[in-house]
Scaffold this motif. Structure first.
Motif, PDB file in Angstrom:
ATOM      1  N   LYS A 181      29.560 -32.925  22.644  1.00 25.17           N
ATOM      2  CA  LYS A 181      30.510 -33.899  23.218  1.00 25.17           C
ATOM      3  C   LYS A 181      30.924 -33.501  24.639  1.00 25.17           C
ATOM      4  O   LYS A 181      30.864 -34.312  25.556  1.00 25.17           O
ATOM      5  CB  LYS A 181      31.774 -34.013  22.328  1.00 25.17           C
ATOM      6  CG  LYS A 181      31.497 -34.416  20.917  1.00 25.17           C
ATOM      7  CD  LYS A 181      32.723 -34.414  20.067  1.00 25.17           C
ATOM      8  CE  LYS A 181      33.301 -33.061  19.803  1.00 25.17           C
ATOM      9  NZ  LYS A 181      32.514 -32.220  18.876  1.00 25.17           N
ATOM     10  N   THR A 182      31.352 -32.231  24.775  1.00 27.27           N
ATOM     11  CA  THR A 182      31.832 -31.785  26.081  1.00 27.27           C
ATOM     12  C   THR A 182      30.700 -31.822  27.106  1.00 27.27           C
ATOM     13  O   THR A 182      30.899 -32.274  28.242  1.00 27.27           O
ATOM     14  CB  THR A 182      32.409 -30.353  25.962  1.00 27.27           C
ATOM     15  OG1 THR A 182      33.299 -30.351  24.861  1.00 27.27           O
ATOM     16  CG2 THR A 182      33.137 -29.921  27.203  1.00 27.27           C
ATOM     17  N   THR A 183      29.528 -31.383  26.680  1.00 26.99           N
ATOM     18  CA  THR A 183      28.376 -31.382  27.597  1.00 26.99           C
ATOM     19  C   THR A 183      28.076 -32.802  28.049  1.00 26.99           C
ATOM     20  O   THR A 183      27.834 -33.058  29.231  1.00 26.99           O
ATOM     21  CB  THR A 183      27.142 -30.765  26.895  1.00 26.99           C
ATOM     22  OG1 THR A 183      27.540 -29.549  26.280  1.00 26.99           O
ATOM     23  CG2 THR A 183      26.007 -30.505  27.867  1.00 26.99           C
ATOM     24  N   ASP A 279      15.936 -32.511  23.422  1.00 24.28           N
ATOM     25  CA  ASP A 279      15.048 -31.566  24.127  1.00 24.28           C
ATOM     26  C   ASP A 279      14.726 -30.351  23.275  1.00 24.28           C
ATOM     27  O   ASP A 279      13.803 -29.610  23.539  1.00 24.28           O
ATOM     28  CB  ASP A 279      15.728 -31.115  25.427  1.00 24.28           C
ATOM     29  CG  ASP A 279      17.053 -30.446  25.165  1.00 24.28           C
ATOM     30  OD1 ASP A 279      17.217 -29.271  25.444  1.00 24.28           O
ATOM     31  OD2 ASP A 279      17.967 -31.142  24.626  1.00 24.28           O
TER      32      ASP A 279
HETATM   33  N1  LIG Z   1      19.509 -27.879  24.100  1.00 23.36           N
HETATM   34  C1  LIG Z   1      20.594 -28.578  24.211  1.00 23.36           C
HETATM   35  N2  LIG Z   1      21.782 -28.003  24.063  1.00 23.36           N
HETATM   36  C2  LIG Z   1      22.876 -28.759  24.163  1.00 23.36           C
HETATM   37  C3  LIG Z   1      22.826 -30.141  24.435  1.00 23.36           C
HETATM   38  N3  LIG Z   1      24.081 -30.605  24.463  1.00 23.36           N
HETATM   39  C4  LIG Z   1      24.899 -29.574  24.232  1.00 23.36           C
HETATM   40  N4  LIG Z   1      24.182 -28.453  24.045  1.00 23.36           N
HETATM   41  C5  LIG Z   1      24.686 -27.134  23.769  1.00 23.36           C
HETATM   42  O1  LIG Z   1      25.365 -27.136  22.539  1.00 23.36           O
HETATM   43  C6  LIG Z   1      26.462 -26.261  22.585  1.00 23.36           C
HETATM   44  C7  LIG Z   1      27.712 -27.011  22.239  1.00 23.36           C
HETATM   45  O2  LIG Z   1      27.948 -28.007  23.171  1.00 23.36           O
HETATM   46  P1  LIG Z   1      29.365 -28.626  23.475  1.00 23.36           P
HETATM   47  O3  LIG Z   1      29.223 -29.671  24.476  1.00 23.36           O
HETATM   48  O4  LIG Z   1      30.356 -27.547  23.738  1.00 23.36           O
HETATM   49  O5  LIG Z   1      29.673 -29.257  22.082  1.00 23.36           O
HETATM   50  P2  LIG Z   1      31.003 -29.947  21.597  1.00 23.36           P
HETATM   51  O6  LIG Z   1      30.623 -30.980  20.632  1.00 23.36           O
HETATM   52  O7  LIG Z   1      31.809 -30.352  22.756  1.00 23.36           O
HETATM   53  O8  LIG Z   1      31.684 -28.745  20.848  1.00 23.36           O
HETATM   54  P3  LIG Z   1      33.211 -28.615  20.387  1.00 23.36           P
HETATM   55  O9  LIG Z   1      34.037 -28.848  21.622  1.00 23.36           O
HETATM   56  O10 LIG Z   1      33.319 -27.211  19.859  1.00 23.36           O
HETATM   57  O11 LIG Z   1      33.419 -29.645  19.316  1.00 23.36           O
HETATM   58  C8  LIG Z   1      26.506 -25.724  24.008  1.00 23.36           C
HETATM   59  O12 LIG Z   1      25.899 -24.456  24.016  1.00 23.36           O
HETATM   60  C9  LIG Z   1      25.709 -26.710  24.798  1.00 23.36           C
HETATM   61  O13 LIG Z   1      25.072 -26.106  25.903  1.00 23.36           O
HETATM   62  C10 LIG Z   1      21.552 -30.733  24.602  1.00 23.36           C
HETATM   63  O14 LIG Z   1      21.384 -31.920  24.840  1.00 23.36           O
HETATM   64  N5  LIG Z   1      20.463 -29.910  24.481  1.00 23.36           N
END
Ligand SMILES: Nc1nc2c(ncn2[C@@H]2O[C@H](COP(=O)(O)OP(=O)(O)OP(=O)(O)O)[C@@H](O)[C@H]2O)c(=O)[nH]1
Length: 702
Positions: A181-183, A279
């Protein structure tokens, strides 16, 4: 002082609330002394003095017109189903005073301000007890809402369709932990900043807009997770038009994915699925799609209508496509807004910027915000000094569906607060003042409710404890009226039976409460055979005779009837005295206690070995150091506090003569009953006797 339903009050206090009436306990009606009718005319008094004796002799007719009932009393407007609060307002009396008055009403209503008084007789009773008379009127029109609308500011009525124009959708990104989500939000935000003003300062504010190639915009709330969504909803801010559900293609559907599906269905918010992390080598979008179907999300092309996009948030794959999908969904939903008139919006987040001051990020939902506008949100107000977009660039105006940073708040509004524009600063002040009063009022009501609940809990606990005590036999069930004799358990525990007669219910309850504190029923039972209000009657006497009970007449008459033989009556006015009497009665029934009394003490100076009847016998050569020693009493021999012997003497000698007593400081020879005791010089000999002493109850109710 009496205590009733948790409130303590005195008659003098009660009189104060009536201004004049003095409450008559016996008749339950106020007795009025009306000063208006007690006027003096000094001139007429002087005239009278001047009158001659003849005149005085003349027969005079004094006309006396009896005062009409309720004459001179203040009138209060009442109506059926009015609330306790409304009645107090109509009377012009404090709510608390009215509540006190209600407590005096038998089977009176609940004293909560919102309690509706359905029974006219009850209203009449309250009014009467407050020394007023009532006039029944029709209930006032419920103009409260209109009134509040004038004082508060509220949203405008929905705009006519011809004023509506398309607006950007507002999107919340949700999904399971670590699914990206954050990414995704970071990538989208950077895309948006890069696309808009190159070189703009990327700020992390609560919302941002992504502009599509065709010029359409999508606004993303920059707080991922459904906690933010739920918090907004809880504050009544329903600004999310669409949910983007992020599902990692390697993990598939997880617990929180399902929660988001549930949430979207509950609030009827459409979902667009972003299947992320495509990816990754272990990504399996097909499996994820199947799992989504099982979770209740039927995707387009898979038997359903929910749109989805395969993305890589990390690498920025298909992010524009995702934004376009959101935009298409928004078009389908026909999201429109009125761009004119006073603005409406919602606070997304607030910060206190060290350089710029109090700032809030908001989404405008109606109207067009410009500098100089006066806003109120919750308990805060602002005169808008400047507006910024998410990239930190100043804006001239902010239209519906767009996020904007607002500078100029005097206090910080809270996330989820509704923003409304008002015509002037003066109006903003009056709105906030009104809201402040409302909040105080609501808090007072909530506090009142808490106190009421606490009081109820306390009462219930008290009753439960009392019932429990009764159950385990510590206290017999109280009853009014005689009790059958066979009810008394015929055990060997001595008992004190009592009959309580008191002047008023409150005193009687107070006495019974005090008696409830007696817990030594295993030694002497304290049993209330009967209690009641009023003078001591013949049947009380009969009962006392039957149960051998003591009658306690508390501020009531007990002299009207002849006292039968063997019946004890105590005329008492103070509960303290009653307790003293009862303690004496209980003490008299307690068995005597065996206690040890030290008569004298001696020191062993030397131990002699003598042979008597061919046996070796020890004789303790002692000196009496305290009191005296008596041969017939019991003795203990102690060495450093350790007991060596406890028994009688075989012989007590002074010089060579056998004696019965040895006085203080006199030396003697003592022979113990047990010859084997190995006493030695330095041991202590204690002479003691057992005596019986009356016991005293440990009951201390005060
Ligand atoms: N390979 C890959 N890694 C990803 C992708 N999107 C996110 N990540 C990785 O997944 C991990 C979690 O990503 P976040 O964006 O922090 O996930 P989130 O859903 O916001 O996590 P919370 O805030 O803990 O709920 C990180 O290490 C990112 O780099 C993607 O499209 N591809």
């Amino acid at each position: 002082m009496a205590c009733y339903r948790g409130l303590k009050f005195t008659y003098s206090f009660y009189r104060n609330i009536h201004k004049l009436p003095i409450y008559n306990r016996a008749s339950s009606s106020p007795v009025l002394f009306n000063f208006q009718h007690a006027s003096f005319h000094t001139s007429s008094i002087l005239d009278k003095r001047r009158k001659t004796k003849e005149e005085k002799k003349e027969h005079k007719v004094v006309e006396y017109a009896p005062k009409k009932k309720n004459e001179g009393l203040e009138t209060v407007d009442v109506w059926r189903n009015m609330t306790v609060k409304e009645l107090s307002e109509s009377m012009g009396r404090d709510l608390e005073d009215l509540q006190e008055a209600i407590l005096y009403i038998k089977d009176g209503p609940d004293i909560h301000p919102k309690t509706r008084l359905e029974d006219m007789n009850i209203i009449k009773d309250i009014v009467k007890k407050c020394g007023m008379k009532m006039k029944i009127v029709s209930p006032p029109k419920d103009d409260k809402e209109d009134h509040e609308k004038i004082k508060d500011v509220t949203k405008r009525l929905p705009a006519k369709p011809e004023f509506l124009k398309q607006r950007p959708p507002v999107v919340t990104v949700m999904g399971h932990v670590d699914h990206g989500k954050t990414t995704l939000l970071d990538s989208l935000r950077h895309t948006s900043v890069a696309q808009s003003e190159a070189g703009g300062i990327t700020q992390h504010i609560g919302a941002f807009t992504v502009e599509l190639e065709n010029g359409e915009k999508v606004t993303f709330l920059d707080t991922p997770g459904h906690a933010a969504f739920s918090a907004m909803r809880a504050r009544g801010a329903n600004i999310t038009d669409i949910i983007v559900l992020v599902v990692a293609a390697d993990d598939g559907v997880m617990e929180q994915t399902k929660e988001v599906v549930k949430l979207s269905k509950t609030y009827n918010v459409p979902v667009i699925v972003a299947i992320n992390k495509i990816d990754k080598p272990d990504a399996d979008p097909e499996k994820t799609k199947r799992e989504l179907g099982h979770a209740g999300i039927n995707l387009e092309g898979h038997g359903g209508e929910t749109q989805f996009v395969l993305i890589s948030a990390k690498e920025g794959t298909n992010l524009q496509e995702l934004a376009e999908t959101v935009s298409t969904q928004a078009t389908l939903m026909g999201l429109k807004s009125d761009y004119t008139g006073p603005i409406e919006g919602v606070v997304v987040e607030s910060t206190n910027d060290s350089k710029r001051g109090k700032l809030s990020t908001a989404i405008i939902t109606r109207g067009t915000l410009r500098r100089g506008a006066v806003l109120v949100a919750g308990h805060a107000w602002a005169k808008v000094r400047a507006l910024f977009n998410h990239a930190g660039y100043p804006l001239e105006k902010a239209e519906p569906g767009t996020p904007v940073e607002i500078l100029g708040w005097r206090e910080l509004p809270l996330a989820g607060d509704e923003i409304l524009e008002v015509e002037s600063e003066k109006r903003a002040h009056s709105v906030l003042h009104y809201r402040h009063l409302q909040a105080q009022h609501e808090k007072a009501e909530a506090d009142f409710e808490v106190i009421r609940v606490k009081q109820m809990e306390h009462d219930e606990k008290y009753k439960a404890e009392r019932d429990a005590r009764r159950k385990i036999g510590r206290f017999k069930v109280r009853r009014v009226g005689p009790r059958p004799k066979e009810y008394i358990d015929d055990d060997s525990v001595p008992r004190v039976n009592v009959i309580i007669k008191a002047d008023v219910h409150g005193s009687c309850e107070a006495i019974l409460d005090v008696l409830d504190t007696y817990h030594d029923n295993d030694k002497v039972r304290l049993d209330i055979v009967h209690y009641g209000i009023g003078d001591v009657t013949e049947s009380d006497m009969e009962l006392a005779k039957l149960f051998n009970a003591v009658i306690y007449a508390f501020s009531v008459n007990s002299t009207k009837i002849a006292l039968p033989k063997n019946v004890k009556i105590h005329q008492i006015d103070i509960i303290y005295r009653l307790v003293e009497h009862l303690k004496e009665e209980i003490n008299a029934k307690l068995p005597m206690l065996d206690v040890e009394e030290i008569v004298g003490e001696a020191n062993v100076l030397q131990v002699f070995k003598v042979t008597e009847n061919r046996k070796d016998v020890s004789v303790l050569g002692c000196r009496c150091t305290k009191g005296m020693l008596k041969k017939s009493l019991k003795y203990r021999v102690l060495r450093f506090g350790e007991l060596l012997y406890d028994g009688h003497l075989d012989s007590m000698r002074h010089l060579k003569s056998e004696v019965d007593t040895i006085k203080n400081s006199i030396e003697c020879g003592l022979r113990l009953n047990d010859f084997q005791i190995d006493a030695q010089a330095g041991d202590t000999v204690v002479c003691y006797k057992m005596v019986q002493k009356p016991q005293e109850t440990e009951w201390e109710p005060f």
